[in-house]
Design a protein around this motif. Structure first.
Motif, PDB file in Angstrom:
ATOM      1  N   GLN A  50      23.765   4.904  38.228  1.00 49.45           N
ATOM      2  CA  GLN A  50      23.253   4.322  37.006  1.00 49.45           C
ATOM      3  C   GLN A  50      21.926   3.617  37.241  1.00 49.45           C
ATOM      4  OE1 GLN A  50      24.620   4.696  33.803  1.00 49.45           O
ATOM      5  NE2 GLN A  50      25.699   6.262  34.980  1.00 49.45           N
ATOM      6  N   LEU A  51      20.968   3.870  36.357  1.00 50.24           N
ATOM      7  CA  LEU A  51      19.648   3.278  36.435  1.00 50.24           C
ATOM      8  C   LEU A  51      19.437   2.361  35.244  1.00 50.24           C
ATOM      9  CD1 LEU A  51      17.548   6.493  37.232  1.00 50.24           C
ATOM     10  CD2 LEU A  51      18.255   4.738  38.857  1.00 50.24           C
ATOM     11  N   THR A  52      18.425   1.513  35.346  1.00 49.98           N
ATOM     12  CA  THR A  52      17.949   0.735  34.215  1.00 49.98           C
ATOM     13  C   THR A  52      16.442   0.899  34.148  1.00 49.98           C
ATOM     14  OG1 THR A  52      17.716  -1.271  35.563  1.00 49.98           O
ATOM     15  CG2 THR A  52      19.808  -0.973  34.376  1.00 49.98           C
ATOM     16  N   GLY A  53      15.900   0.700  32.971  1.00 49.13           N
ATOM     17  CA  GLY A  53      14.456   0.811  32.824  1.00 49.13           C
ATOM     18  C   GLY A  53      14.093   1.395  31.487  1.00 49.13           C
ATOM     19  N   SER A  54      12.808   1.655  31.303  1.00 48.46           N
ATOM     20  CA  SER A  54      12.320   2.217  30.052  1.00 48.46           C
ATOM     21  C   SER A  54      11.303   3.313  30.332  1.00 48.46           C
ATOM     22  CB  SER A  54      11.688   1.129  29.177  1.00 48.46           C
ATOM     23  OG  SER A  54      10.580   0.544  29.833  1.00 48.46           O
ATOM     24  N   VAL A  55      11.243   4.258  29.418  1.00 48.28           N
ATOM     25  CA  VAL A  55      10.345   5.409  29.509  1.00 48.28           C
ATOM     26  C   VAL A  55       9.739   5.615  28.124  1.00 48.28           C
ATOM     27  CG1 VAL A  55      10.170   7.884  29.970  1.00 48.28           C
ATOM     28  CG2 VAL A  55      11.781   6.477  31.283  1.00 48.28           C
ATOM     29  N   SER A  56       8.440   5.895  28.072  1.00 51.73           N
ATOM     30  CA  SER A  56       7.805   6.099  26.773  1.00 51.73           C
ATOM     31  C   SER A  56       7.014   7.405  26.751  1.00 51.73           C
ATOM     32  CB  SER A  56       6.876   4.936  26.435  1.00 51.73           C
ATOM     33  OG  SER A  56       5.812   4.856  27.362  1.00 51.73           O
ATOM     34  N   GLY A  57       7.075   8.098  25.622  1.00 53.57           N
ATOM     35  CA  GLY A  57       6.331   9.329  25.444  1.00 53.57           C
ATOM     36  C   GLY A  57       5.873   9.477  24.013  1.00 53.57           C
ATOM     37  N   ASP A  58       5.019  10.445  23.776  1.00 52.94           N
ATOM     38  CA  ASP A  58       4.503  10.705  22.434  1.00 52.94           C
ATOM     39  C   ASP A  58       3.944  12.123  22.436  1.00 52.94           C
ATOM     40  OD1 ASP A  58       2.856  10.499  19.888  1.00 52.94           O
ATOM     41  OD2 ASP A  58       3.593   8.449  20.044  1.00 52.94           O
ATOM     42  N   GLY A  59       3.522  12.599  21.257  1.00 51.94           N
ATOM     43  CA  GLY A  59       2.849  13.882  21.220  1.00 51.94           C
ATOM     44  C   GLY A  59       3.345  14.840  20.170  1.00 51.94           C
ATOM     45  N   SER A  60       3.452  16.095  20.556  1.00 54.16           N
ATOM     46  CA  SER A  60       3.652  17.220  19.660  1.00 54.16           C
ATOM     47  C   SER A  60       4.928  17.135  18.827  1.00 54.16           C
ATOM     48  CB  SER A  60       3.685  18.513  20.482  1.00 54.16           C
ATOM     49  OG  SER A  60       4.143  19.587  19.719  1.00 54.16           O
ATOM     50  N   SER A  61       4.791  17.397  17.521  1.00 56.40           N
ATOM     51  CA  SER A  61       5.973  17.506  16.666  1.00 56.40           C
ATOM     52  C   SER A  61       6.735  18.791  16.957  1.00 56.40           C
ATOM     53  CB  SER A  61       5.569  17.454  15.190  1.00 56.40           C
ATOM     54  OG  SER A  61       4.764  18.570  14.846  1.00 56.40           O
ATOM     55  N   THR A  62       6.048  19.800  17.496  1.00 54.67           N
ATOM     56  CA  THR A  62       6.720  21.055  17.842  1.00 54.67           C
ATOM     57  C   THR A  62       7.648  20.872  19.027  1.00 54.67           C
ATOM     58  OG1 THR A  62       4.822  22.320  17.030  1.00 54.67           O
ATOM     59  CG2 THR A  62       6.341  23.465  18.493  1.00 54.67           C
ATOM     60  N   VAL A  63       7.198  20.128  20.032  1.00 57.62           N
ATOM     61  CA  VAL A  63       8.025  19.882  21.213  1.00 57.62           C
ATOM     62  C   VAL A  63       9.112  18.851  20.918  1.00 57.62           C
ATOM     63  CG1 VAL A  63       7.975  19.255  23.670  1.00 57.62           C
ATOM     64  CG2 VAL A  63       6.030  20.436  22.655  1.00 57.62           C
ATOM     65  N   ALA A  64       8.915  18.032  19.883  1.00 51.60           N
ATOM     66  CA  ALA A  64       9.815  16.917  19.589  1.00 51.60           C
ATOM     67  C   ALA A  64      11.293  17.294  19.514  1.00 51.60           C
ATOM     68  CB  ALA A  64       9.376  16.221  18.303  1.00 51.60           C
ATOM     69  N   PRO A  65      11.687  18.405  18.862  1.00 54.84           N
ATOM     70  CA  PRO A  65      13.123  18.705  18.813  1.00 54.84           C
ATOM     71  C   PRO A  65      13.755  18.848  20.191  1.00 54.84           C
ATOM     72  CG  PRO A  65      11.940  20.021  17.216  1.00 54.84           C
ATOM     73  CD  PRO A  65      10.900  19.341  18.043  1.00 54.84           C
ATOM     74  N   ILE A  66      13.027  19.444  21.130  1.00 55.46           N
ATOM     75  CA  ILE A  66      13.550  19.579  22.494  1.00 55.46           C
ATOM     76  C   ILE A  66      13.696  18.206  23.133  1.00 55.46           C
ATOM     77  CG2 ILE A  66      13.147  20.541  24.796  1.00 55.46           C
ATOM     78  CD1 ILE A  66      11.462  22.734  23.466  1.00 55.46           C
ATOM     79  N   THR A  67      12.633  17.401  23.058  1.00 57.90           N
ATOM     80  CA  THR A  67      12.648  16.095  23.719  1.00 57.90           C
ATOM     81  C   THR A  67      13.669  15.161  23.086  1.00 57.90           C
ATOM     82  OG1 THR A  67      10.304  16.350  24.244  1.00 57.90           O
ATOM     83  CG2 THR A  67      11.229  14.148  24.433  1.00 57.90           C
ATOM     84  N   GLU A 101      -0.784   4.187  27.356  1.00 59.72           N
ATOM     85  CA  GLU A 101       0.323   3.640  26.583  1.00 59.72           C
ATOM     86  C   GLU A 101       1.638   4.371  26.815  1.00 59.72           C
ATOM     87  OE1 GLU A 101      -0.810   3.592  22.490  1.00 59.72           O
ATOM     88  OE2 GLU A 101      -2.745   2.626  22.878  1.00 59.72           O
ATOM     89  N   THR A 102       1.585   5.561  27.404  1.00 62.08           N
ATOM     90  CA  THR A 102       2.790   6.369  27.556  1.00 62.08           C
ATOM     91  C   THR A 102       2.915   6.923  28.973  1.00 62.08           C
ATOM     92  OG1 THR A 102       1.552   8.294  26.732  1.00 62.08           O
ATOM     93  CG2 THR A 102       2.881   7.078  25.133  1.00 62.08           C
ATOM     94  N   ASP A 103       4.164   7.275  29.327  1.00 59.58           N
ATOM     95  CA  ASP A 103       4.439   7.890  30.625  1.00 59.58           C
ATOM     96  C   ASP A 103       4.281   9.411  30.562  1.00 59.58           C
ATOM     97  OD1 ASP A 103       5.288   5.429  31.923  1.00 59.58           O
ATOM     98  OD2 ASP A 103       7.081   5.555  30.656  1.00 59.58           O
ATOM     99  N   LEU A 280       5.640   8.485  37.667  1.00 61.34           N
ATOM    100  CA  LEU A 280       6.711   9.199  38.367  1.00 61.34           C
ATOM    101  C   LEU A 280       7.033   8.532  39.695  1.00 61.34           C
ATOM    102  CD1 LEU A 280       5.611  12.895  37.715  1.00 61.34           C
ATOM    103  CD2 LEU A 280       7.654  11.777  36.803  1.00 61.34           C
ATOM    104  N   LYS A 281       6.009   8.006  40.355  1.00 63.53           N
ATOM    105  CA  LYS A 281       6.203   7.360  41.663  1.00 63.53           C
ATOM    106  C   LYS A 281       6.757   5.940  41.540  1.00 63.53           C
ATOM    107  CE  LYS A 281       2.449  10.006  43.802  1.00 63.53           C
ATOM    108  NZ  LYS A 281       1.091   9.972  44.392  1.00 63.53           N
ATOM    109  N   GLU A 282       6.321   5.238  40.510  1.00 61.90           N
ATOM    110  CA  GLU A 282       6.646   3.813  40.408  1.00 61.90           C
ATOM    111  C   GLU A 282       7.856   3.516  39.525  1.00 61.90           C
ATOM    112  OE1 GLU A 282       3.006   2.214  38.920  1.00 61.90           O
ATOM    113  OE2 GLU A 282       1.838   2.896  40.663  1.00 61.90           O
ATOM    114  N   ASN A 283       8.194   4.421  38.640  1.00 57.34           N
ATOM    115  CA  ASN A 283       9.275   4.184  37.687  1.00 57.34           C
ATOM    116  C   ASN A 283      10.400   5.176  37.959  1.00 57.34           C
ATOM    117  OD1 ASN A 283      10.968   3.892  35.481  1.00 57.34           O
ATOM    118  ND2 ASN A 283       9.334   3.922  33.952  1.00 57.34           N
ATOM    119  N   GLU A 284      11.425   4.707  38.642  1.00 55.01           N
ATOM    120  CA  GLU A 284      12.529   5.595  39.025  1.00 55.01           C
ATOM    121  C   GLU A 284      13.212   6.193  37.801  1.00 55.01           C
ATOM    122  OE1 GLU A 284      16.562   5.603  41.849  1.00 55.01           O
ATOM    123  OE2 GLU A 284      15.417   3.749  41.530  1.00 55.01           O
TER     124      GLU A 284
END
Length: 325
Positions: A50-67, A101-103, A280-284
């Motif tokens: 089990q991990l803790t932390g936060s991840v942020s992303g943004d971008g394409s509405s086309t890719v959004a359903p997958i993500t 602003e995003t990972d 990727l290196k700093e945020n497990e």
């Protein structure tokens, strides 16, 4: 934002990944995107570390359903990680990525040279990961029984601004003498950029088009007007095929088979996630989420209506990811 139905989720991923594995998970949906996490103090008993932390992303509405589907399922595996995903369009997502602003940034087109230059200037190293195939789908209203098969040349004639008020009869004299009503993704969208490249070839889109970064607005517009035409990602068509008609292009209809084989040309395209190397290196938690993404993107793409890559492409991505840790 609409909640996506998973077409074959159980078959694709197995019951171990279903949301029921983490009954305490909650989801908050906003106009900007989706955030998932858990209010529980106890992690889900999945057998995973089990991990803790936060991840942020943004971008394409086309890719959004997958993500969005991946985020929801990932919450059942790592309930202590909060993953938030916005939907600003490919271009808007890259702006946030460049600003730090995003990972990660979802994209329905490859990154542009000017975006690469800005990232270099900002000191941000990144890696491109391909996650699925899409077929940009041209749609008309079900009452439209005259323009269900178009050529690329006809698409150009329909969509390129020429100073006239366009009617269907301008394309073919046997078609109705009615004005065409246009619905298009907004200019921050990678779908717009791709259509501009392969259909418009750099010419201006018709000025009368309704533009929106929200593909559901486009769906509703075309579904409500028999003289409307629009385009967006294949998954949005599949989700709404009961109220839309997909147009064949040069005699080829968009299907999983024609998209994967490339027969549905020139509207077949890859979908991407761009990841910040330092994160990727700093945020497990981010590394783990990207690993989960590449391990499950194929099944999830199929579940929401896109086309998975060959298995070896995902393995190549995992090998690249491991080298970045």
């Amino acid at each position: 934002m609409k909640k996506w139905k998973y077409l074959t989720m159980t078959a694709a991923l197995g019951s171990a990944l279903l949301l029921g594995a983490c009954g305490s998970e909650t989801e908050t949906e906003t106009e900007q995107g989706t955030t998932t996490g858990s209010e529980a103090n106890e992690p889900a008993d999945t057998g995973e570390a089990q991990l803790t932390g936060s991840v942020s992303g943004d971008g394409s509405s086309t890719v959004a359903p997958i993500t969005e589907a991946l985020v929801e399922e990932y919450g059942a595996v790592q309930s202590g990680v909060q993953v938030s995903v916005g939907v600003s369009g490919t271009g808007g997502g890259f702006e946030k990525f460049i600003a730090g602003e995003t990972d990660f940034s979802n994209a329905s087109r490859p990154i542009k040279e000017e975006e690469k230059a800005k990232l270099e200037e900002a000191g941000i190293d990144y890696t491109e990961f391909q996650v699925a195939f899409d077929g940009l789908t041209v749609v008309v209203n079900p009452e439209n029984d005259w323009a269900t098969e178009l050529t690329v040349d006809q698409l150009k004639q329909i969509w390129i601004e020429d100073g006239s008020t366009k009617k269907w009869s301008d394309i073919d004299p046997s078609w109705p003498d009615e004005e065409i009503v246009f619905y298009s993704p907004g200019t921050d969208s990678g779908t717009y950029d791709y259509f501009d490249e392969v259909i418009l070839e750099g010419e201006a889109l018709v000025k009368s088009a309704t533009l929106s970064e929200d593909d559901n607005v486009l769906v509703q517009g075309v579904a409500a007007d028999k003289n409307a035409i629009g385009f967006f990602g294949y998954a949005y068509y599949l989700e709404n095929q009961d109220k839309l008609t997909a147009v064949s292009v040069d005699g080829v209809a968009p299907t999983n088979e024609t998209i994967e084989s490339g027969e549905y040309t020139p509207l077949s395209r890859p979908l991407f996630v761009y990841a910040k190397n330092s994160a990727l290196k700093e945020n497990e938690a981010f590394y783990d989420f990207m690993k989960y993404t590449l391990e499950n993107a194929g099944a999830m793409a199929e579940a929401v209506g896109y086309v998975k890559l060959p298995d070896e492409k995902y393995q190549e991505g995992l090998t690249t990811l491991e080298g970045l840790k």
